[in-house]
Enzyme design. Structure first.
Site, short mmCIF file in Angstrom:
data_model
loop_
_atom_site.label_atom_id
_atom_site.label_comp_id
_atom_site.label_asym_id
_atom_site.label_seq_id
_atom_site.Cartn_x
_atom_site.Cartn_y
_atom_site.Cartn_z
N SER A 14 0.82 -1.22 0.00
CA SER A 14 0.00 0.00 0.00
C SER A 14 0.85 1.26 0.00
O SER A 14 0.31 2.37 0.03
CB SER A 14 -0.93 0.02 1.22
OG SER A 14 -0.17 -0.04 2.42
N ASN A 66 -2.04 -2.46 13.48
CA ASN A 66 -3.49 -2.24 13.47
C ASN A 66 -3.88 -0.94 14.14
O ASN A 66 -4.66 -0.15 13.59
CB ASN A 66 -4.20 -3.42 14.15
CG ASN A 66 -4.12 -4.69 13.33
OD1 ASN A 66 -3.58 -4.70 12.23
ND2 ASN A 66 -4.64 -5.79 13.88
N THR A 97 -39.31 27.54 -9.50
CA THR A 97 -39.67 26.18 -9.13
C THR A 97 -39.87 25.42 -10.43
O THR A 97 -40.39 25.98 -11.41
CB THR A 97 -40.96 26.12 -8.29
OG1 THR A 97 -42.05 26.66 -9.05
CG2 THR A 97 -40.81 26.90 -6.99
N HIS A 98 -39.42 24.18 -10.48
CA HIS A 98 -39.49 23.37 -11.71
C HIS A 98 -38.74 24.06 -12.86
O HIS A 98 -39.04 23.81 -14.03
CB HIS A 98 -40.93 23.09 -12.12
CG HIS A 98 -41.78 22.56 -11.02
ND1 HIS A 98 -41.77 21.23 -10.63
CD2 HIS A 98 -42.67 23.19 -10.20
CE1 HIS A 98 -42.61 21.06 -9.63
NE2 HIS A 98 -43.17 22.22 -9.35
N SER A 113 -13.70 27.37 -27.62
CA SER A 113 -13.91 26.21 -28.49
C SER A 113 -12.80 26.16 -29.53
O SER A 113 -12.33 27.20 -30.00
CB SER A 113 -15.27 26.32 -29.17
OG SER A 113 -15.36 25.41 -30.25
N LYS A 134 -17.55 30.92 -28.71
CA LYS A 134 -17.89 30.17 -27.50
C LYS A 134 -17.05 30.58 -26.30
O LYS A 134 -15.87 30.86 -26.40
CB LYS A 134 -17.69 28.66 -27.73
CG LYS A 134 -18.63 28.05 -28.75
CD LYS A 134 -20.07 28.03 -28.26
CE LYS A 134 -20.27 27.08 -27.10
NZ LYS A 134 -19.97 25.68 -27.45
N ASN A 144 -16.99 28.64 -22.73
CA ASN A 144 -17.58 27.49 -22.05
C ASN A 144 -17.31 27.51 -20.54
O ASN A 144 -16.17 27.75 -20.12
CB ASN A 144 -17.02 26.19 -22.63
CG ASN A 144 -17.31 26.06 -24.12
OD1 ASN A 144 -18.38 26.44 -24.58
ND2 ASN A 144 -16.35 25.54 -24.87
N GLU A 181 -18.67 22.84 -15.06
CA GLU A 181 -19.06 21.51 -15.52
C GLU A 181 -18.20 20.43 -14.85
O GLU A 181 -18.70 19.35 -14.52
CB GLU A 181 -18.91 21.45 -17.04
CG GLU A 181 -19.94 22.30 -17.75
CD GLU A 181 -19.70 22.41 -19.25
OE1 GLU A 181 -20.56 22.97 -19.94
OE2 GLU A 181 -18.65 21.93 -19.72
N TYR A 218 -9.66 -6.38 12.52
CA TYR A 218 -9.01 -5.91 11.31
C TYR A 218 -8.98 -7.01 10.25
O TYR A 218 -8.68 -8.17 10.55
CB TYR A 218 -7.57 -5.45 11.59
CG TYR A 218 -6.88 -4.89 10.37
CD1 TYR A 218 -7.09 -3.58 9.97
CD2 TYR A 218 -6.06 -5.69 9.58
CE1 TYR A 218 -6.49 -3.07 8.83
CE2 TYR A 218 -5.45 -5.19 8.43
CZ TYR A 218 -5.67 -3.88 8.06
OH TYR A 218 -5.08 -3.38 6.94
N GLN A 220 -7.46 -2.14 3.91
CA GLN A 220 -6.43 -1.39 3.19
C GLN A 220 -7.05 -0.57 2.07
O GLN A 220 -6.48 0.43 1.62
CB GLN A 220 -5.39 -2.36 2.62
CG GLN A 220 -4.21 -1.70 1.93
CD GLN A 220 -3.11 -2.68 1.64
OE1 GLN A 220 -2.44 -3.16 2.55
NE2 GLN A 220 -2.92 -3.01 0.37
N LYS A 264 -8.21 3.79 2.02
CA LYS A 264 -7.45 5.03 1.88
C LYS A 264 -7.53 5.66 0.50
O LYS A 264 -7.75 6.87 0.37
CB LYS A 264 -5.99 4.81 2.29
CG LYS A 264 -5.88 4.46 3.76
CD LYS A 264 -4.51 3.99 4.14
CE LYS A 264 -4.57 3.28 5.47
NZ LYS A 264 -5.35 2.01 5.40
#
Length: 468
Positions: free
Chosen positions: A33, A120, A165-166, A287, A293, A295, A300, A327, A332, A335
């Protein structure tokens, strides 16, 4: 000998070309690990220093050995921080890598460091310390974003915009009120991290493999040295517990969801169809083919980061759900998920803070949109109730009839004549026009928590005092 070589070749072929040395290499790859838990190096050394100091104070190791361990661990930490440390997968994890290097530096005293502890309780302690640090960082990041929203709210206390709303125009609200909604959401996020931090702040160190230790250790001393409120009361639970990571991931998921909601609004608001906000060039891209454009890529990407954070939360829940005490090596897998979620949450918070600081509200477009879609219809209904003592359901019907007339004529409610209104209900007076403008509408919403500028200013003051 030939048969053995053929067997090894067969094993390699079965597992693919990635592993040149046969099953031993495969076991090392799945077992090690260090590739990711080296991120806990500072916490591992912090815990070891506290443990060594306690062992010396209790007379379990000598002061000389404790001093050698302390100095050696500082050397190891310096090597790690300066990039000079050689992490070895053959030593599996950060604990064994640090201990092996410590032995190279100080010799025999290094072998005494692991007295009265196990990997542990060591890993549980390291991971708790790391997650606790991330909770503190998350709270700081959230508060920075809250301050950015507060600045936007203060600048736009009287700017009028549509409330939805909506995703349909509902009633006019103020820009400041909308910004303050996110301050409230983020306040809950910070409180979740604080609550989880308080609950997790018990030290596993000294619970050893699972049953405690026969050495006369002082767990209160190590807990205090590491900033814990107390030692964990049950050794089995202490080494098996990953609730603290799950709570961190859960709080991160809810916070990320809130960030995603505003990211979605920014994507909509910055579109040509809305033009409610202008995002800075620092958080936008162009773009490759369409020169016009701009963006909202940062928004996003924040919206997408949620999937990784949600995924980490779900993954760890699934890892833990079938494990008996205490344990198991499955743990493991706790993490990488948590590290990735923490990284993405902090990146999303920082990016959102930058966008909120830099964005500018397009006041004219906001007010024009606020006046569309018969947004003051509820104000008209409320006026009928308040002024004419009309039952609300009757007022709703009258208002609906007036909306239909306005819709047929292609105008808004304030554009109707008094005669047209009185044709629907004779008792309507000229006074009705005082509630139909969007500015009048928002000014009238003076109930606690409402959108009226006075109410918004009061909430801004409250949060400024709260954040300090």
């Amino acid at each position: 000998m030939t048969d053995a070589k053929d067997s090894a070749k067969s094993a390699n072929a079965m597992w693919g070309g990635r592993f040149a040395a046969g099953p031993d290499a495969i076991m090392e790859a799945i077992n090690a690990s260090i590739g990711f838990d080296k991120r806990m190096a500072a916490q591992d050394i912090q815990g070891s220093r506290a443990h060594a100091a306690m062992l010396a104070a209790q007379g379990i190791i000598s002061d000389n050995d404790a001093e050698a361990i302390r100095e050696g661990l500082l050397t190891v930490l310096s090597e790690i921080e300066t990039g000079k440390f050689d992490f070895k997968p053959s030593l599996e994890d950060i604990h064994m890598n640090v201990e092996a290097r410590l032995k190279e530096i100080v010799g025999e005293p290094a072998g005494r460091l692991h007295t009265a502890r196990s990997r542990n309780d060591q890993v549980a302690t390291d991971f708790k310390l790391w997650v606790r640090d991330q909770m503190d960082a998350a709270i700081a990041g959230i508060e920075a974003l809250q301050r950015a929203f507060l600045a936007q709210a203060e600048a736009g206390v009287t700017h009028v915009m549509p409330g939805f709303t909506h995703l349909q125009t509902a009633q006019p609200v103020t820009w400041g009120h909308h910004m303050m909604a996110y301050v409230e959401m983020l306040g809950r996020d910070a409180s979740r991290f604080r609550d989880a931090r308080a609950r997790m702040n018990e030290s596993p160190l000294g619970t050893a493999a699972l049953a405690g230790t026969s050495f006369d250790i002082d767990r209160d001393a190590t807990a205090k040295a590491l900033g814990f409120d107390r030692p964990a009361a049950n050794s089995l639970d202490a080494v098996a517990d990953r609730d603290f990571a799950l709570e961190f991931l859960s709080a991160s998921s809810i916070c990320a969801m809130h960030l995603s909601r505003f990211a979605e609004e920014l994507v909509i608001w910055s579109s040509a169809q809305f033009r409610f906000v202008t995002l800075s060039d620092r958080f936008s891209t162009g773009s490759s083919i369409m020169p016009q454009k701009k963006n909202p890529d940062a928004a996003e990407l924040i919206r997408a980061k949620v999937a990784r954070i949600f995924g980490a939360n779900t993954a760890l829940m699934i890892v833990m759900k079938g494990l008996p005490l205490t344990y198991s090596k499955d743990m493991q897998e706790d993490k990488e998920q948590t590290f990735d979620a923490a990284d993405n949450l902090m990146l999303a918070l920082a990016a959102m803070t930058g966008m909120v600081i830099d964005m500018s509200a397009n006041v004219e477009a906001l007010e024009k949109a606020a006046a569309s879609g018969f947004s003051t219809a509820t104000d008209l209904a409320d006026w009928l109730v308040r002024t004419l003592d009309m039952p609300f359901r009757d007022a709703h019907h009258v208002t609906g009839s007036l909306v239909k007339i306005a819709e047929d004529q292609g105008c808004d409610l304030p554009d109707l004549t008094l005669a047209q209104m009185q044709a629907i209900h004779a008792e309507i007076t000229e006074d009705v026009f005082t509630v139909l403008g969007v500015q009048n509408s928002v000014a009238s919403r003076t109930s606690y928590g409402g959108t009226a500028p006075g109410q918004v200013r009061a909430q801004i003051v409250r949060w400024k005092e709260k954040l300090g």
